[in-house]
Design a protein around this motif. Structure first.
Motif, mmCIF file in Angstrom:
data_model
loop_
_atom_site.group_PDB
_atom_site.id
_atom_site.type_symbol
_atom_site.label_atom_id
_atom_site.label_comp_id
_atom_site.label_asym_id
_atom_site.label_seq_id
_atom_site.Cartn_x
_atom_site.Cartn_y
_atom_site.Cartn_z
ATOM 1 N N HIS A 208 0.814 -1.219 0.000
ATOM 2 C CA HIS A 208 0.000 0.000 0.000
ATOM 3 C C HIS A 208 0.849 1.272 0.000
ATOM 4 O O HIS A 208 0.298 2.377 -0.003
ATOM 5 N N ASP A 230 -8.709 -2.174 3.757
ATOM 6 C CA ASP A 230 -8.502 -3.528 3.234
ATOM 7 C C ASP A 230 -8.405 -4.546 4.375
ATOM 8 O O ASP A 230 -8.972 -5.641 4.295
ATOM 9 N N GLN A 234 -11.180 -7.524 5.187
ATOM 10 C CA GLN A 234 -10.810 -8.929 5.326
ATOM 11 C C GLN A 234 -11.290 -9.482 6.668
ATOM 12 O O GLN A 234 -11.800 -10.600 6.763
#
Length: 303
Positions: A208, A230, A234
């Motif tokens: 990232h 993210d 998850q």
């Protein structure tokens, strides 16, 4: 809901010293995670409540000692080593003078299946004590397998049915704790970094374009927000994949398991909504939302 004294009596805990021990741990757990404590008191049968509290208190005490030693090897490691020996000695003889260990050993005498999970948790604790970060996702998954999963099973083994299919039980519990641990690592990022612990895999930061320094300086940027989103998405996927976990619990325990999962999902939603704000402080569900979950499950349990 029973009074605490009646709860102890219903659970067969009559020895004054043991009652004092369980009461002390109850106060500590209530201050550690208030919503989870209220769920235990409100939604579990009274005969199980003190035992869940004892297992939770033991887990938290061990976790604190392990983390202490990872940040202060000169002082903390000795305390953890002493504790590890005390637990193993207590397991060998079935008793202890320690106010955290004594109720746990009594609980293990009532619920013998707990013992193997205590031993597995203790065996994995050095991974937290010697924590040096994760190079990649595989390193994080090894940590979950060795430490987080055994920690969760200290309570799960008391709440889930002993007749549940072992493979289904492991898969659902593993999915839940993967989502929960990832959420905790994101949500506790500011506190962990303050203690010198980076709990996000370096590989994910690199992907990232975010550095440890960015996180330590609490830089709320599009890249850091994407990283956090993210990880939280998850986490949510893993938590949702464990939605059928209540089906593995006896009917009298299902309201608690549903509430436990719902509260974790609410925490996930709060962290997602906070975005880069979790770099400064953790997120949590509003008191109204948490109370709504508990009341809904309490009414459902009553029906």
């Amino acid at each position: 809901m029973h009074t605490w004294g009646r709860t102890l009596t219903t659970a067969g805990i009559r020895d004054p010293r043991l009652r004092d021990d369980y009461t002390r741990q109850r106060k500590l757990v209530a201050g550690y995670k208030r919503n989870a404590y209220v769920a235990v008191r409100l939604l579990l049968p009274p005969e199980l409540v003190p035992h869940v509290i004892a297992a939770t208190a033991f887990m938290h005490h061990t976790d604190l000692l392990a983390e202490e030693s990872s940040t202060d090897p000169a002082g903390g490691d000795d305390r953890f080593t002493v504790w590890e020996k005390e637990v193993r000695d207590g397991l060998a003889v079935g008793d202890s003078t320690h106010p955290v260990l004594r109720p746990l050993l009594h609980t293990a005498s009532v619920h013998p299946g707990l013992r193997e999970h205590v031993e597995r948790f203790l065996a994995g604790a050095p991974m937290d004590r010697d924590f040096g970060g994760f190079a990649d996702e595989a390193g994080y998954q090894r940590y979950v397998d060795a430490y987080s999963f055994p920690a969760f099973m200290l309570v799960a083994c008391l709440v889930l049915s002993p007749d549940a299919d072992p493979e289904d039980s492991r898969a659902l519990c593993r999915s839940y704790i993967d989502g929960s641990q990832r959420l905790d690592f994101v949500n506790d990022l500011a506190e962990d970094l303050g203690d010198g612990r980076l709990t996000l895999p370096e590989e994910i930061l690199t992907r990232h374009g975010v550095s440890r320094s960015d996180l330590e300086r609490k830089r709320d940027t599009p890249r850091s927000r994407a990283l956090l989103r993210d990880l939280l998405e998850q986490s949510r996927r893993d938590l949702l994949a464990s939605r059928s976990l209540p089906e593995l619990a006896p009917p009298a325990h299902r309201a608690f398991v549903r509430a436990f999962l719902a509260l974790e999902l609410l925490t996930n939603e709060a962290a997602l909504a906070k975005g880069g704000g979790v770099l400064r402080e953790s997120a949590g569900p509003s008191p109204r939302a948490a109370l709504g979950v508990l009341l809904r499950e309490y009414r459902r349990r009553g029906r």
